[in-house]
Design a protein around this motif. Structure first.
Motif, PDB file in Angstrom:
ATOM      1  N   ASN A 122       0.746  -1.342   0.007  1.00 56.91           N
ATOM      2  CA  ASN A 122       0.013   0.109  -0.113  1.00 56.91           C
ATOM      3  C   ASN A 122       0.825   1.280  -0.033  1.00 56.91           C
ATOM      4  N   LEU A 123       2.092   1.138   0.698  1.00 57.02           N
ATOM      5  CA  LEU A 123       2.917   2.347   0.740  1.00 57.02           C
ATOM      6  C   LEU A 123       3.711   2.271  -0.764  1.00 57.02           C
ATOM      7  N   THR A 124       3.790   1.308  -1.372  1.00 53.38           N
ATOM      8  CA  THR A 124       4.725   1.446  -2.701  1.00 53.38           C
ATOM      9  C   THR A 124       4.128   1.351  -4.072  1.00 53.38           C
ATOM     10  N   LEU A 125       2.841   0.678  -3.993  1.00 59.59           N
ATOM     11  CA  LEU A 125       2.325   0.511  -5.292  1.00 59.59           C
ATOM     12  C   LEU A 125       1.524   1.793  -5.485  1.00 59.59           C
ATOM     13  N   GLU A 126       1.204   1.967  -6.712  1.00 58.53           N
ATOM     14  CA  GLU A 126       0.585   3.089  -7.191  1.00 58.53           C
ATOM     15  C   GLU A 126      -1.015   2.954  -6.851  1.00 58.53           C
ATOM     16  N   VAL A 127      -1.501   1.896  -6.618  1.00 58.03           N
ATOM     17  CA  VAL A 127      -2.728   1.355  -6.531  1.00 58.03           C
ATOM     18  C   VAL A 127      -3.053   0.683  -5.088  1.00 58.03           C
ATOM     19  N   PRO A 128      -4.294   0.690  -4.522  1.00 56.38           N
ATOM     20  CA  PRO A 128      -4.503   0.254  -3.208  1.00 56.38           C
ATOM     21  C   PRO A 128      -4.638  -1.291  -3.042  1.00 56.38           C
ATOM     22  N   VAL A 129      -4.314  -1.787  -2.293  1.00 54.99           N
ATOM     23  CA  VAL A 129      -4.248  -3.290  -1.900  1.00 54.99           C
ATOM     24  C   VAL A 129      -4.968  -3.598  -0.546  1.00 54.99           C
ATOM     25  N   VAL A 130      -6.337  -4.181  -0.891  1.00 55.29           N
ATOM     26  CA  VAL A 130      -7.172  -4.435   0.292  1.00 55.29           C
ATOM     27  C   VAL A 130      -6.810  -5.672   0.844  1.00 55.29           C
ATOM     28  N   PHE A 131      -7.093  -5.498   2.372  1.00 57.93           N
ATOM     29  CA  PHE A 131      -6.472  -6.749   3.164  1.00 57.93           C
ATOM     30  C   PHE A 131      -8.075  -7.383   3.566  1.00 57.93           C
ATOM     31  N   GLY A 132      -7.925  -8.801   2.961  1.00 57.08           N
ATOM     32  CA  GLY A 132      -9.152  -9.643   2.962  1.00 57.08           C
ATOM     33  C   GLY A 132      -8.619 -10.868   3.578  1.00 57.08           C
ATOM     34  N   VAL A 133      -7.609 -10.810   4.188  1.00 62.31           N
ATOM     35  CA  VAL A 133      -7.325 -12.002   4.971  1.00 62.31           C
ATOM     36  C   VAL A 133      -8.020 -12.286   6.426  1.00 62.31           C
TER      37      VAL A 133
END
Length: 160
Positions: free
Chosen positions: A109-120
């Motif tokens: 989330n801090l390095t990619l240009e798009v969001p990563v949603v935590f679904g774990v």
């Protein structure tokens, strides 16, 4: 402590034209993971969002797969969702995997240009997992999809 599901989250889903989301899911605990995926796909279908699904062996491998996809030259994702279920056992393995996947998603989330949603799902037992895929604690797959849509809309709004 888990709540009865985030009903407010499911209201006011924005329109996201031409959105593309990549779900990265694990093979472990497939019956639960498949329910998370089905819930997300239901929301995405209703919202007109295109989805691609990648499968990795376990939760530990999710951050790598997301990063590899983002750098691959494949169609650019507007968001990623990480789906896994880590169930506590008799050894500290649970703690290591939960920390690794949490730290991995945070880093993305801090390095990619798009969001990563935590679904774990990180749960004590299978019953707790089932309560989170359509049971008394809502449907975390649907909630992850709504979160992805809202984050895509936020990113597009901030980009203007």
């Amino acid at each position: 402590m888990a709540t009865q599901g985030n009903n407010a989250l499911l209201k006011g889903i924005p329109t996201t034209k031409d959105a593309f989301v990549v779900i990265v899911k694990t093979e472990w605990n497939a019956p639960i993971i498949n329910k998370l995926e089905a819930g997300a796909k239901k929301v995405f279908k209703a919202a007109g969002v295109t989805v691609k699904v990648l499968t990795v062996p376990g939760a530990f491998e999710i951050p790598y797969a997301i990063k590899a996809y983002a750098e691959s030259g494949e169609p650019k994702a507007d968001a990623f969702i990480a789906f896994g279920t880590v169930i506590r056992g008799d050894t500290p393995h649970f703690d290591y995997v939960c920390k690794a996947i949490t730290d991995g998603v945070l880093s993305l989330n801090l390095t990619l240009e798009v969001p990563v949603v935590f679904g774990v799902l990180t749960v004590e037992n299978e019953q707790q997992a089932l309560e989170r895929v359509g049971g008394k604690h809502g449907h975390k797959g649907e909630e992850a999809a709504v979160t992805a849509i809202k984050m895509i809309a936020l990113k597009r709004k901030l980009k203007k």
